[in-house]
Design a protein around this motif. Structure first.
Motif, PDB file in Angstrom:
ATOM      1  N   ARG A 410      20.970  45.320 -41.873  1.00  0.00           N
ATOM      2  CA  ARG A 410      21.929  44.869 -40.855  1.00  0.00           C
ATOM      3  C   ARG A 410      23.274  45.553 -41.068  1.00  0.00           C
ATOM      4  O   ARG A 410      23.891  45.414 -42.128  1.00  0.00           O
ATOM      5  CB  ARG A 410      22.060  43.347 -40.929  1.00  0.00           C
ATOM      6  N   TYR A 411      23.717  46.267 -40.054  1.00  0.00           N
ATOM      7  CA  TYR A 411      24.917  47.106 -40.147  1.00  0.00           C
ATOM      8  C   TYR A 411      26.139  46.331 -40.634  1.00  0.00           C
ATOM      9  O   TYR A 411      26.789  46.719 -41.617  1.00  0.00           O
ATOM     10  CB  TYR A 411      25.193  47.742 -38.777  1.00  0.00           C
ATOM     11  N   ASP A 412      26.446  45.221 -39.970  1.00  0.00           N
ATOM     12  CA  ASP A 412      27.687  44.520 -40.289  1.00  0.00           C
ATOM     13  C   ASP A 412      27.708  44.014 -41.724  1.00  0.00           C
ATOM     14  O   ASP A 412      28.713  44.136 -42.431  1.00  0.00           O
ATOM     15  CB  ASP A 412      27.883  43.332 -39.331  1.00  0.00           C
ATOM     16  N   ASP A 429      28.915  57.451 -44.066  1.00  0.00           N
ATOM     17  CA  ASP A 429      28.654  57.241 -42.637  1.00  0.00           C
ATOM     18  C   ASP A 429      27.237  57.680 -42.256  1.00  0.00           C
ATOM     19  O   ASP A 429      26.568  57.053 -41.447  1.00  0.00           O
ATOM     20  CB  ASP A 429      29.701  57.964 -41.774  1.00  0.00           C
ATOM     21  N   LEU A 432      24.957  54.892 -43.115  1.00  0.00           N
ATOM     22  CA  LEU A 432      25.135  53.771 -42.185  1.00  0.00           C
ATOM     23  C   LEU A 432      24.546  54.065 -40.807  1.00  0.00           C
ATOM     24  O   LEU A 432      24.180  53.143 -40.068  1.00  0.00           O
ATOM     25  CB  LEU A 432      26.622  53.432 -42.064  1.00  0.00           C
ATOM     26  N   ASP A 433      24.462  55.339 -40.472  1.00  0.00           N
ATOM     27  CA  ASP A 433      23.904  55.709 -39.160  1.00  0.00           C
ATOM     28  C   ASP A 433      22.490  55.148 -38.959  1.00  0.00           C
ATOM     29  O   ASP A 433      22.117  54.778 -37.847  1.00  0.00           O
ATOM     30  CB  ASP A 433      23.867  57.243 -38.997  1.00  0.00           C
ATOM     31  N   THR A 434      21.708  55.093 -40.064  1.00  0.00           N
ATOM     32  CA  THR A 434      20.347  54.565 -39.920  1.00  0.00           C
ATOM     33  C   THR A 434      20.374  53.126 -39.428  1.00  0.00           C
ATOM     34  O   THR A 434      19.474  52.662 -38.743  1.00  0.00           O
ATOM     35  CB  THR A 434      19.583  54.591 -41.259  1.00  0.00           C
ATOM     36  N   ARG A 435      21.433  52.403 -39.793  1.00  0.00           N
ATOM     37  CA  ARG A 435      21.540  50.996 -39.386  1.00  0.00           C
ATOM     38  C   ARG A 435      22.085  50.876 -37.962  1.00  0.00           C
ATOM     39  O   ARG A 435      22.050  49.801 -37.372  1.00  0.00           O
ATOM     40  CB  ARG A 435      22.466  50.238 -40.335  1.00  0.00           C
ATOM     41  N   LYS A 436      22.621  51.992 -37.457  1.00  0.00           N
ATOM     42  CA  LYS A 436      23.154  51.981 -36.088  1.00  0.00           C
ATOM     43  C   LYS A 436      22.102  52.437 -35.099  1.00  0.00           C
ATOM     44  O   LYS A 436      22.082  52.036 -33.947  1.00  0.00           O
ATOM     45  CB  LYS A 436      24.345  52.957 -36.003  1.00  0.00           C
ATOM     46  N   PHE A 437      21.252  53.363 -35.563  1.00  0.00           N
ATOM     47  CA  PHE A 437      20.315  54.010 -34.648  1.00  0.00           C
ATOM     48  C   PHE A 437      18.878  53.607 -34.974  1.00  0.00           C
ATOM     49  O   PHE A 437      18.177  54.317 -35.690  1.00  0.00           O
ATOM     50  CB  PHE A 437      20.475  55.534 -34.719  1.00  0.00           C
ATOM     51  N   SER A 439      17.561  50.661 -36.556  1.00  0.00           N
ATOM     52  CA  SER A 439      17.352  50.123 -37.905  1.00  0.00           C
ATOM     53  C   SER A 439      16.093  49.252 -37.963  1.00  0.00           C
ATOM     54  O   SER A 439      15.616  48.757 -36.945  1.00  0.00           O
ATOM     55  CB  SER A 439      18.573  49.291 -38.302  1.00  0.00           C
TER      56      SER A 439
END
Ligand code: ATP
Ligand code: MN
Length: 477
Positions: A410-412, A429, A432-437, A439
């Motif tokens: 979970r990104y947040d 970053d 974290l991209d994996t959690r944005k795109f 996940s």
């Protein structure tokens, strides 16, 4: 004539065949019996020389350690200890060995002595057995993952991310050490360094492994890993090999299943494919045990122990249960632990792990759901808000052999956890991209390859299961 190895000859036992062999002399007895070893297996083959067929001066060159080639007939052995031997017809010395200087004599050398002679120790029975089993172990790893549909991903050895927190780093730089460029505030300026930024040797391929898992589904890395910790123990190397599977759509339970299956598969393969070497090491260990005081002896022999682990499931126990057990344990109550356990939340030391595995459960143990604040930022937070979906696989005599977790998808929450431990999310970053795109739930672990080799060979010091160990103060050979 086609080349044959001693291992092939001993396996096929074709009496009457003519063979050509090359190898190193282990011993030359009574000017008649050469024990020849070519490294293909533990056993040497007895080669019988007819004294009258050769010059005396020539036979003097057949000494322990010399390299020879020979041709002869395979015959049924007249002596004891072997069923076949080679009647030597032709004999050549390929490489003389000055026997008075050669450190590897046909007698028992201490492991400490042999560590000083690491360039030659592979020629001993013990180290050649360990290295062949190391090969079997490595091969088993690839076989296991290949059969399960994993892809082998090669992650970088030089990295610029230092946020993983897994260990102390070795710097990689081409900056001139005698004149390091500094910026205005006196810090090293890496702009002119080779990569234009600060880089180091990898401490883990996990973060890149996760990128692979979120594209290929199931991947594993198997590569060298570097930690600059000054820990002079029998379980730590500065350069070691780590196996890191990473799987999309796997939760912590799937992760624990996989770790157990991998360990058992490796052990089964070694039991199946390395019988001769295992028997040798089993005997060796039994001898060593005899010289120990009774109360320190292991209750199981090496092969017995491997079968036990391969036939029984590992105990799964939460960190909280483990703390309960430890708090109530005899050594804790009697003040026998160097680090007494007084409350939930403390990190476990190897004395605690060994108590759980060797005394309490008498089995390999997987501990899981650790307190969040003693584990890495990327581990998935449980709903209780204070534990994470971490797991450590603990083995008898070894302690931690693998460590891993379900990853925080979970990104947040991930960003929050990074900030809490002082990691700038901008520096990771890409991670974290994996959690944005797209996940998803995913998991993985790292298994220390040398610790596994230690377990399957019964070698007590990790320096003796890698050909050329790197440890603080030691990078010879
Ligand atoms: P330890 O607590 O034993 O130092 P760790 O928790 O620092 O290990 P991890 O970062 O979890 O280790 O690494 C995963 C696995 O790699 C460990 O379970 C262990 O088997 C192996 N390992 C870690 N550090 C070393 C080392 N210095 N030498 C050899 N193997 C290691
Ligand atoms: Mn660990």
């Amino acid at each position: 004539m086609p080349k044959t190895s001693i291992s092939q000859i001993l396996n096929s036992q074709q009496v009457g065949e003519i063979v050509s062999l090359e190898g190193w002399v282990r011993t030359f007895r009574s000017k008649r019996f050469i024990a020849l070893n070519d490294g293909s297996c533990q056993s040497s083959i007895q080669c019988v020389v007819e004294y009258a067929d050769f010059e005396e001066e020539f036979l003097k060159r057949i000494t322990t350690g010399s390299c020879i080639s020979l041709t002869g007939n395979i015959v049924a052995s007249k002596g004891q200890g072997q069923s076949i031997e080679v009647e030597v017809k032709e004999l050549n010395v390929l490489g003389d060995c000055s026997s008075d200087l050669y450190p590897i004599q046909p007698k028992r050398h201490s492991l400490e002595f042999l560590r000083e002679k690491a360039h030659l120790r592979l020629r001993t029975n013990t180290f050649s057995a360990v290295m062949r089993i190391r090969h079997t172990t490595s091969f088993a790893v690839h076989e296991f993952f290949n059969e399960k549909g994993f892809f082998n991903l090669h992650t970088p050895i030089i990295t610029s991310s230092d946020a993983e927190g897994a260990g102390e780093l070795f710097k990689v730089t081409t900056l001139p050490l005698e004149n390091v460029p500094k910026d205005d505030s006196g810090d090293v300026n890496f702009d002119s360094d080779f990569f234009g930024k600060s880089t180091n040797l990898t401490v883990s391929g996990q973060l890149e492994g996760e990128l692979g898992a979120l594209a290929l589904g199931k991947v594993y890395t198997f590569g060298p890993t570097f930690r600059a910790e000054n820990s002079n123990t029998t379980r730590h190397l500065s350069e070691f090999w780590m196996i890191e599977p990473e799987m999309a759509f796997h939760d912590l339970n799937d992760n624990m299943d996989l770790a157990q299956d991998l360990c058992k598969f490796i052990i089964d393969q070694v039991l199946k494919k390395s019988k001769e070497d295992l028997n040798f090491l089993d005997d060796r260990l039994a001898q060593e045990e005899k010289n120990k005081p009774k109360e320190q002896r292991n209750s199981m022999g090496l092969i017995e122990k491997l079968k036990f682990v391969s036939h029984n499931n590992f105990i799964r126990c939460s960190y909280s249960e483990a703390i309960e057990i430890l708090m109530k344990s005899k050594p804790n109550k009697k003040g026998k632990f160097k680090f007494p356990i007084s409350k939930w939340g403390v990190d476990l030391q190897s004395e605690h792990e060994r108590f759980l595995v060797e005394k309490h459960f008498k089995s390999p143990v997987i501990l899981f759901d650790y307190p969040a604040n003693i584990k890495a930022f990327y581990m998935r937070l449980n709903d209780d808000g204070k534990t994470v979906r971490a797991m450590d696989v603990l083995f008898p005599g070894i302690g931690e052999i693998a460590g891993g977790s379900q990853r925080e998808e979970r990104y947040d929450i991930l960003v929050e956890k990074m900030k809490a431990v002082g990691i700038n999310p901008d520096h990771l970053d890409w991670y974290l991209d994996t959690r944005k795109f797209g996940s998803c739930i995913h998991s993985g672990f790292g298994l220390g390859f040398e610790r596994m080799v230690q377990f399957v060979t019964g070698m007590s010091n990790i320096r003796d299961v890698i050909p050329f160990p790197r440890t603080p103060g030691n990078a010879d050979f």
